[in-house]
Design a protein around this motif. Structure first.
Motif, mmCIF file in Angstrom:
data_model
loop_
_atom_site.group_PDB
_atom_site.id
_atom_site.type_symbol
_atom_site.label_atom_id
_atom_site.label_comp_id
_atom_site.label_asym_id
_atom_site.label_seq_id
_atom_site.Cartn_x
_atom_site.Cartn_y
_atom_site.Cartn_z
ATOM 1 N N HIS A 11 -6.688 -1.472 -17.426
ATOM 2 C CA HIS A 11 -5.634 -2.006 -16.769
ATOM 3 C C HIS A 11 -4.731 -1.072 -15.924
ATOM 4 O O HIS A 11 -4.339 -1.605 -14.649
ATOM 5 N N LYS A 14 -6.652 -0.425 -12.695
ATOM 6 C CA LYS A 14 -6.474 -1.464 -11.788
ATOM 7 C C LYS A 14 -4.905 -1.445 -11.211
ATOM 8 O O LYS A 14 -5.056 -1.486 -9.953
ATOM 9 N N MET A 15 -4.157 -0.966 -11.855
ATOM 10 C CA MET A 15 -2.535 -0.766 -11.328
ATOM 11 C C MET A 15 -2.728 0.196 -10.236
ATOM 12 O O MET A 15 -2.179 0.298 -9.358
ATOM 13 N N GLY A 17 -5.364 1.428 -8.579
ATOM 14 C CA GLY A 17 -6.016 0.969 -7.312
ATOM 15 C C GLY A 17 -5.137 0.063 -6.468
ATOM 16 O O GLY A 17 -5.225 0.251 -5.196
ATOM 17 N N GLU A 18 -4.189 -0.639 -7.001
ATOM 18 C CA GLU A 18 -3.458 -1.522 -6.405
ATOM 19 C C GLU A 18 -2.424 -0.733 -5.739
ATOM 20 O O GLU A 18 -2.039 -1.214 -4.408
ATOM 21 N N HIS A 19 -1.915 0.179 -6.339
ATOM 22 C CA HIS A 19 -0.618 0.962 -5.766
ATOM 23 C C HIS A 19 -1.447 2.067 -4.575
ATOM 24 O O HIS A 19 -0.630 2.192 -3.688
ATOM 25 N N ALA A 21 -3.862 1.057 -2.614
ATOM 26 C CA ALA A 21 -3.903 0.116 -1.526
ATOM 27 C C ALA A 21 -2.854 -0.117 -0.655
ATOM 28 O O ALA A 21 -2.908 -0.347 0.440
ATOM 29 N N LYS A 22 -1.538 -0.201 -1.615
ATOM 30 C CA LYS A 22 -0.225 -0.497 -0.930
ATOM 31 C C LYS A 22 0.121 0.752 -0.045
ATOM 32 O O LYS A 22 0.709 0.585 1.096
ATOM 33 N N GLN A 144 6.670 -0.481 -1.198
ATOM 34 C CA GLN A 144 5.444 0.315 -1.025
ATOM 35 C C GLN A 144 5.101 1.260 -2.249
ATOM 36 O O GLN A 144 6.294 1.771 -3.034
#
Length: 326
Positions: A11, A14-15, A17-19, A21-22, A144
């Motif tokens: 998890h 995944k977080m 990767g999301e951050h 990407a932002k 962001q």
């Protein structure tokens, strides 16, 4: 990120990767040392960041709010040529926008109370007008990924994948260790010369300098995260060297860790290292979880520590004329 919850390594990855990407649209912030009286210089930016930190402490906002406020200041100054006399109003509004984005409603003051507490010559109307200008220039894209967000995730990954990391340190809990690195993050965010490096580079540089002092396996740990974040080696090395020099100059390195003295046979030591490596790459599904009172105390201490190392002017010196143009 809510640190009182337990996340597994998957998890957290995944977080991360999301951050990342932002923050993919991030661009370096360049500040001049000298220039026209009508443009914000590096030392002026640093001074205002120190002032925002003191305000963040006074309002008891979280470190995440402070991190977002500093990010908003840099982003806005990168888009708009602001006259120095309007910089305090910009800073106040960036902190207010960050608080509205991240804080609970009950801790956010009204605009009137905000202006009254700060006690500067910035009116309610000026704050509202500047707030609208900032939001429009940023296309209302406020949230962001910041260095503070990334530090929370990466530290969580360290504690999850490398649970024995702090075993050799005396009386140091995961949240206390996080707090130590958070102080360094804010100290670096207060230096305009480091604003040319992305948030993930700042975080990994500080984490690597920290790990180098407490484990011989620090390079393999950092390399793993570096590969995930796809960070350029040359940029990372440059960032790490500059941050190391900056933190050493201001007394943040070495950290002065106290290590436990444990007598072990050679075979036991070898087994311990093997176990640590296995823990690292297996990714044990565990993240530290401590009582909310301790976590709250750590969060409040992050901002106050930074104030001691910043050259901040007295608040009464920030007298803002009517906001008519920037």
């Amino acid at each position: 990120m809510e640190s009182h919850k337990r996340f597994d390594a998957k998890h957290l990855m995944k977080m991360l990767g999301e951050h990342l990407a932002k923050s993919s649209q991030w661009s370096p912030f360049l500040y001049k040392s000298t220039g026209s009286p009508d443009e914000v210089l590096g030392f002026q930016r640093d001074r205002i960041v120190g002032w925002v930190l003191s305000l963040n402490t006074e309002f008891r906002f979280s470190p995440e709010t402070l991190g977002l406020a500093i990010s908003l200041i840099d982003r806005f100054l990168n888009l708009v040529k602001v006259r120095p006399k309007y910089l305090p109003c910009v800073a106040i509004c960036c902190l207010y926008i960050a608080a509205k984005t991240l804080e609970e409603d009950e801790v956010i003051p009204s605009t009137k109370d905000l202006v009254k507490t700060i006690k500067c010559a910035c009116s309610v109307a000026e704050v509202l007008r500047m707030e609208a200008i900032i939001l429009n220039k940023l296309s209302w894209n406020v949230k962001q990924a910041t260095a503070v967000d990334l530090l929370h995730i990466i530290h969580g990954l360290l504690m999850s994948c490398y649970p024995k990391l702090l075993d050799g340190l005396s009386h140091l809990t995961p949240s206390q260790h996080l707090s130590m690195m958070m102080r360094k993050i804010f100290h670096c965010l207060g230096n305009h010369q480091l604003a040319v490096f992305s948030p993930i580079n700042l975080v990994l540089s500080i984490v690597s300098l920290e790990l180098e002092q407490i484990t011989p396996n620090w390079f393999s740990i950092i390399s793993m995260v570096q590969q995930v974040a796809d960070i350029n080696n040359q940029t990372f090395i440059q960032c790490r060297e500059m941050i190391g020099q900056h933190l050493t100059k201001h007394g943040f390195l070495p950290s002065g860790y106290q290590f436990r003295v444990v007598k072990r046979s050679k075979s036991i030591k070898r087994k311990a290292v093997d176990d640590e490596e296995e823990d690292l790459y297996d990714g044990i599904k565990r993240l530290y979880s401590e009582d909310s009172m301790e976590t709250s105390a750590v969060r409040k201490s992050c901002s106050s520590e930074f104030v001691q190392h910043q050259d901040t002017d007295d608040r009464s010196s920030f007298l803002i004329p009517a906001v008519s143009a920037m």
